[in-house]
Design a protein around this motif. Structure first.
Motif, mmCIF file in Angstrom:
data_model
loop_
_atom_site.group_PDB
_atom_site.id
_atom_site.type_symbol
_atom_site.label_atom_id
_atom_site.label_comp_id
_atom_site.label_asym_id
_atom_site.label_seq_id
_atom_site.Cartn_x
_atom_site.Cartn_y
_atom_site.Cartn_z
ATOM 1 N N GLY A 24 9.006 -0.127 3.124
ATOM 2 C CA GLY A 24 9.494 -0.696 1.863
ATOM 3 C C GLY A 24 10.613 0.090 1.241
ATOM 4 O O GLY A 24 11.120 -0.279 0.181
ATOM 5 N N GLY A 25 11.018 1.213 1.887
ATOM 6 C CA GLY A 25 12.195 1.940 1.425
ATOM 7 C C GLY A 25 11.962 3.059 0.439
ATOM 8 O O GLY A 25 12.916 3.654 -0.063
ATOM 9 N N LYS A 26 10.708 3.375 0.128
ATOM 10 C CA LYS A 26 10.424 4.469 -0.800
ATOM 11 C C LYS A 26 10.632 5.801 -0.084
ATOM 12 O O LYS A 26 9.917 6.122 0.871
ATOM 13 C CB LYS A 26 8.993 4.366 -1.333
ATOM 14 N N ILE A 67 -4.004 4.691 5.006
ATOM 15 C CA ILE A 67 -2.605 4.861 4.610
ATOM 16 C C ILE A 67 -2.283 6.338 4.411
ATOM 17 O O ILE A 67 -1.273 6.850 4.899
ATOM 18 C CB ILE A 67 -2.303 4.081 3.310
ATOM 19 N N ASN A 68 -3.158 7.035 3.689
ATOM 20 C CA ASN A 68 -2.907 8.448 3.408
ATOM 21 C C ASN A 68 -2.902 9.293 4.680
ATOM 22 O O ASN A 68 -2.104 10.228 4.815
ATOM 23 C CB ASN A 68 -3.962 8.988 2.437
ATOM 24 N N SER A 69 -3.776 8.958 5.623
ATOM 25 C CA SER A 69 -3.817 9.737 6.855
ATOM 26 C C SER A 69 -2.583 9.478 7.706
ATOM 27 O O SER A 69 -2.076 10.383 8.368
ATOM 28 C CB SER A 69 -5.086 9.417 7.650
ATOM 29 N N MET A 83 0.827 -1.202 0.000
ATOM 30 C CA MET A 83 0.000 0.000 0.000
ATOM 31 C C MET A 83 0.866 1.258 0.000
ATOM 32 O O MET A 83 0.501 2.280 -0.581
ATOM 33 C CB MET A 83 -0.946 -0.014 1.189
ATOM 34 N N SER A 84 2.023 1.174 0.639
ATOM 35 C CA SER A 84 2.952 2.303 0.612
ATOM 36 C C SER A 84 3.496 2.514 -0.792
ATOM 37 O O SER A 84 3.660 3.653 -1.243
ATOM 38 C CB SER A 84 4.099 2.066 1.601
ATOM 39 N N PHE A 85 3.794 1.423 -1.468
ATOM 40 C CA PHE A 85 4.275 1.528 -2.851
ATOM 41 C C PHE A 85 3.257 2.252 -3.721
ATOM 42 O O PHE A 85 3.615 3.099 -4.543
ATOM 43 C CB PHE A 85 4.536 0.129 -3.433
ATOM 44 N N ALA A 129 11.866 0.901 11.893
ATOM 45 C CA ALA A 129 11.198 0.677 13.185
ATOM 46 C C ALA A 129 9.711 0.345 13.008
ATOM 47 O O ALA A 129 9.001 0.154 14.003
ATOM 48 C CB ALA A 129 11.352 1.897 14.082
ATOM 49 N N LYS A 130 9.246 0.309 11.783
ATOM 50 C CA LYS A 130 7.856 -0.036 11.462
ATOM 51 C C LYS A 130 6.862 0.898 12.146
ATOM 52 O O LYS A 130 5.803 0.484 12.623
ATOM 53 C CB LYS A 130 7.563 -1.500 11.825
ATOM 54 N N HIS A 131 7.208 2.161 12.171
ATOM 55 C CA HIS A 131 6.325 3.134 12.806
ATOM 56 C C HIS A 131 5.025 3.318 12.027
ATOM 57 O O HIS A 131 3.987 3.623 12.624
ATOM 58 C CB HIS A 131 7.049 4.473 12.957
ATOM 59 N N SER A 132 5.079 3.153 10.708
ATOM 60 C CA SER A 132 3.837 3.275 9.935
ATOM 61 C C SER A 132 2.895 2.123 10.270
ATOM 62 O O SER A 132 1.680 2.328 10.405
ATOM 63 C CB SER A 132 4.137 3.312 8.432
ATOM 64 N N ASN A 133 3.439 0.898 10.425
ATOM 65 C CA ASN A 133 2.609 -0.239 10.838
ATOM 66 C C ASN A 133 1.937 0.064 12.181
ATOM 67 O O ASN A 133 0.756 -0.221 12.378
ATOM 68 C CB ASN A 133 3.453 -1.502 10.991
ATOM 69 N N GLU A 134 2.726 0.636 13.086
ATOM 70 C CA GLU A 134 2.226 0.948 14.419
ATOM 71 C C GLU A 134 1.129 2.010 14.364
ATOM 72 O O GLU A 134 0.101 1.892 15.035
ATOM 73 C CB GLU A 134 3.386 1.416 15.291
ATOM 74 N N ARG A 135 1.341 3.031 13.551
ATOM 75 C CA ARG A 135 0.344 4.105 13.435
ATOM 76 C C ARG A 135 -0.943 3.571 12.817
ATOM 77 O O ARG A 135 -2.046 3.942 13.230
ATOM 78 C CB ARG A 135 0.903 5.255 12.592
#
Length: 264
Positions: A112-114, A176-178, A41-43, A144-150
């Protein structure tokens, strides 16, 4: 009663779901979403943003962003390999771009590194080492996978712990966008104090391993503080640490980071 039931449900979810551990800090974090789901989804979000953005035509600055990004990527891959955690980078497709937007003093790294930097930030970074401070910090958020956590926090707070896939395309994209703050105001990451402090610590280590002096983080954040013009709210009212707190934490973590530093 409804609030009580919601609290019990949230507690039950927290007890049942898997947790992950942040590298180096060892902090446990709740994760309601799979890594590959967030990465894909990040991609898509990154691809959409790149289509809407204008990339810089400055070859020298663009090359610098890619060079710093690739060096930090190599440092991260080396670090994760040493920790026996290379599997956590599965699915990563690193990419580093410089977006032409002199008004935005910002940068980000998605799961994913983008990664992208806005040209408006370059007068503050001033040089390659200053840029490494920023990119190390942003890439640390991803590692640290902070986006997963959020995302997990948002799923608990707004969707009762529903899975991301069960929300449907529109709702899941909105989540995802938020999380990344993608919208009319551009991309402004909304991480909390703990996550910001964690990214500072990890970022120092990653930039040091990449051959950039971590001591450069202090003057960079001092420049950022000066640039804000004192407009930041009191720390008690902010999700981010105050400038003074951040710099004090960085000074405390410098001895650890310098153990990893070897000048190029």
């Amino acid at each position: 009663m409804s609030k009580f039931r919601n609290a019990l449900f949230t507690l039950a979810v927290l007890l049942m779901v898997g947790c992950t551990t942040v590298p180096i800090t060892g902090r446990r974090q709740v994760s309601l979403v799979g890594d590959q789901e967030v990465i894909q989804m990040s991609f898509q979000a990154y691809s959409d943003l790149m289509k809407q953005s204008k990339l810089s035509s400055n070859a020298t600055q663009t090359a610098m962003v890619k060079r710093v990004g690739q060096r930090i990527q190599q440092a991260v891959e080396s670090f994760m390999r040493q920790q026996g955690a290379s599997a956590q980078l599965e699915g990563y497709q690193w990419e580093f771009n410089l977006i032409q937007d002199d008004k935005q003093q910002n940068a980000f790294a998605m799961a994913g590194g983008k990664t992208a930097v806005y040209t408006g930030l370059l007068p503050i970074t001033q040089n390659e080492t200053g840029l490494a401070v920023v990119m190390g910090h942003e890439i640390a958020h991803a590692i640290a996978k902070h986006s997963n956590e959020r995302i997990s926090q948002q799923l608990l707070a707004e969707y009762g712990g529903a899975t991301l896939g069960s929300l449907g395309g529109g709702a899941s994209t909105q989540v995802i966008n938020s999380v990344y703050g993608i919208g009319a105001q551009g991309l402004l990451l909304k991480y909390g104090r703990t996550q910001e402090t964690e990214a500072d610590r990890l970022g120092l280590i990653f930039m040091a391993m990449a051959g950039y002096n971590p001591e450069s983080a202090i003057p960079f954040w001092e420049r950022m503080a000066a640039n804000s013009g004192g407009q930041a709210p009191p720390e008690i009212l902010s999700t981010h640490p105050s400038d003074a707190t951040r710099i004090a934490n960085i000074q405390k973590n410098l001895p650890e980071a310098k153990k990893y530093y070897k000048a190029r």
